[in-house]
Design a protein around this motif. Structure first.
Motif, PDB file in Angstrom:
ATOM      1  N   ASN A 209       5.866  42.155 -25.905  1.00 17.29           N
ATOM      2  CA  ASN A 209       4.633  41.927 -26.777  1.00 17.29           C
ATOM      3  C   ASN A 209       5.304  43.109 -27.838  1.00 17.29           C
ATOM      4  N   ALA A 210       4.117  43.061 -29.065  1.00 18.36           N
ATOM      5  CA  ALA A 210       4.409  43.654 -30.170  1.00 18.36           C
ATOM      6  C   ALA A 210       4.756  45.181 -29.593  1.00 18.36           C
ATOM      7  N   PRO A 211       5.665  45.802 -30.132  1.00 16.92           N
ATOM      8  CA  PRO A 211       6.234  47.063 -30.185  1.00 16.92           C
ATOM      9  C   PRO A 211       4.969  47.929 -30.429  1.00 16.92           C
ATOM     10  N   ARG A 212       4.731  49.047 -29.621  1.00 17.79           N
ATOM     11  CA  ARG A 212       3.480  49.722 -29.612  1.00 17.79           C
ATOM     12  C   ARG A 212       3.840  50.708 -30.342  1.00 17.79           C
TER      13      ARG A 212
ATOM     14  N   ASP B 157      22.474  40.830 -25.365  1.00 18.43           N
ATOM     15  CA  ASP B 157      21.132  41.403 -26.283  1.00 18.43           C
ATOM     16  C   ASP B 157      20.628  40.682 -27.130  1.00 18.43           C
ATOM     17  N   PHE B 158      19.133  40.570 -27.793  1.00 22.02           N
ATOM     18  CA  PHE B 158      18.847  39.435 -28.726  1.00 22.02           C
ATOM     19  C   PHE B 158      17.537  40.092 -29.943  1.00 22.02           C
TER      20      PHE B 158
ATOM     21  N   LEU C 241      13.880  43.207 -34.990  1.00 20.73           N
ATOM     22  CA  LEU C 241      13.541  43.698 -33.398  1.00 20.73           C
ATOM     23  C   LEU C 241      14.649  43.680 -33.037  1.00 20.73           C
ATOM     24  N   HIS C 242      15.572  44.874 -32.402  1.00 17.45           N
ATOM     25  CA  HIS C 242      17.071  44.086 -31.755  1.00 17.45           C
ATOM     26  C   HIS C 242      16.740  45.230 -30.266  1.00 17.45           C
ATOM     27  N   TYR C 243      17.137  43.743 -28.630  1.00 19.70           N
ATOM     28  CA  TYR C 243      16.049  44.375 -27.776  1.00 19.70           C
ATOM     29  C   TYR C 243      17.125  44.418 -27.130  1.00 19.70           C
ATOM     30  N   ASP C 244      17.910  44.701 -25.885  1.00 19.50           N
ATOM     31  CA  ASP C 244      18.601  44.482 -25.126  1.00 19.50           C
ATOM     32  C   ASP C 244      18.649  43.660 -23.682  1.00 19.50           C
ATOM     33  N   SER C 245      19.398  42.715 -23.342  1.00 22.09           N
ATOM     34  CA  SER C 245      18.818  42.093 -22.333  1.00 22.09           C
ATOM     35  C   SER C 245      17.976  41.774 -20.948  1.00 22.09           C
TER      36      SER C 245
ATOM     37  N   ASN D 142      14.115  45.959 -23.756  1.00 21.46           N
ATOM     38  CA  ASN D 142      14.225  46.809 -24.358  1.00 21.46           C
ATOM     39  C   ASN D 142      14.382  47.135 -26.001  1.00 21.46           C
ATOM     40  N   LEU D 143      12.758  47.407 -26.230  1.00 14.89           N
ATOM     41  CA  LEU D 143      14.019  47.703 -27.600  1.00 14.89           C
ATOM     42  C   LEU D 143      14.962  48.823 -28.588  1.00 14.89           C
TER      43      LEU D 143
END
Length: 339
Positions: free
Chosen positions: A138-141, A162-163, A175-179, A182-183
């Motif tokens: 979802n949108a990062p708060r 990571d994506f 926006l860089h997230y782990d697998s 998590n942002l």
């Protein structure tokens, strides 16, 4: 000589021989493109019974390891249509993606998964190949006070899981997230500097060089922008006249649908462009021939009216192309066979 080498040898014989072949070999389907990157068009390849399998906007396509061509659209009767390379329908699924837009394959431990972005629900989904949702973003708060401002258009996935999510219709962040979802960080965002983005419609990790980098679409500014994996701006690839969608890399070439030309104000003016390993445009399908003057690419535009609004290109293992279109009369994908 294998089939691919034979096709390349034929292409290298030059335009004159190809024209002779097209005129006298009994082929009815026209051929488009330039400089040995030429393709025979089949506009009926993906056509189905629209009463049973309707489409609205055909947004993106990928080919999985089983050589299935997977199409994502925003028609909730069947968001996903799965074809074989001949155009036969193999499967259909998905009823919960009213803004189904971005479709990306991910490889994990000999399995494949899909990432789907939805610009209407303001979410990103990781799914199985059959559509079971495994992860929802979802949108990062801390970045978005209003979740509806988050309108993700595309995902690319690194080898470690990571994506990166491109918020191409929203705040223009990458926006860089782990697998696990998590942002970790962000870059880009709205602004006028070279490191900022406007209509960051597509994204991919470019591994054609020793050091992988990220390519991001800056569609309003008719270019791709290259960043390091941690978000440092490196360069722009200027494509004057071409409002490009996502960059698609196969082998040494980069392919992209051009939604409109010469800018976003002109409706029904799309084509498909192909760049070589040095990011030089070598062919335009339905577009003007690429011309460089003093090393500078001259403005490009639609030439033949074969597309309305091409939105994505999928490349198969024989270098054939499949093109999905947005706002184009609910047409199914076209196939372009390499000649």
């Amino acid at each position: 000589m294998n089939r691919k080498k034979f096709l390349r040898s034929t292409a290298a014989m030059g335009t004159g021989m190809l024209l002779f072949k097209d005129l006298y070999a009994g082929h009815k389907d026209p051929v488009y493109g330039h400089n040995g990157m030429r393709y025979r068009m089949n506009a009926g390849w993906g056509k189905l019974d629209n009463g049973k399998y309707p489409v609205k906007d055909c947004h993106e396509m990928v080919m999985d390891k089983k050589n299935r061509i997977i199409l994502l659209g925003n028609e909730t009767s069947n968001n996903v249509l799965v074809y074989d390379k001949s155009g036969k329908l193999l499967d259909s699924w998905g009823h919960n993606f009213p803004g189904g837009h971005g479709l990306t394959l991910a490889d994990e431990n000999d399995e494949q998964f899909l990432f789907i972005t939805d610009t209407d629900t303001h979410q990103v989904f990781k799914t199985t190949m059959g559509g079971k949702i495994l992860l929802t973003i979802n949108a990062p708060r801390d970045l978005y006070s209003n979740a509806e401002a988050f309108k993700p258009t595309e995902v690319t996935v690194d080898t470690n899981g990571d994506f990166y999510v491109a918020d191409g219709y929203g705040e223009q962040y990458i926006l860089h997230y782990d697998s696990k979802g998590n942002l970790k960080s962000r870059f880009g965002g709205k602004g006028e500097g070279v490191e900022h983005l406007d209509n960051a419609h597509g994204i991919t990790i470019d591994r054609r060089k020793a050091q992988p980098t990220i390519l991001v679409t800056d569609r309003t500014r008719t270019c791709f922008k290259r960043f390091t994996l941690d978000g440092k701006y490196l360069e722009g690839i200027q494509l004057p006249g071409a409002c490009v969608c996502r960059p698609v890399i196969r082998g040494n070439h980069l392919y992209a649908a051009v939604l409109r030309s010469p800018d976003l104000s002109k409706e029904g003016s799309g084509f498909v462009t192909v760049l070589d390993k040095d990011n030089k445009v070598v062919s335009n399908i339905g577009g003007t021939e690429p011309v460089y003057t003093g090393g500078v690419l001259q403005p490009m535009a639609q030439k033949e009216k074969i597309f309305v609004h091409p939105h994505d290109v999928c490349v198969d293992d024989d270098d054939n192309l499949y093109v999905a279109q947005w706002a184009s009369g609910k047409v199914y994908p076209y196939k372009f066979t390499r000649v």
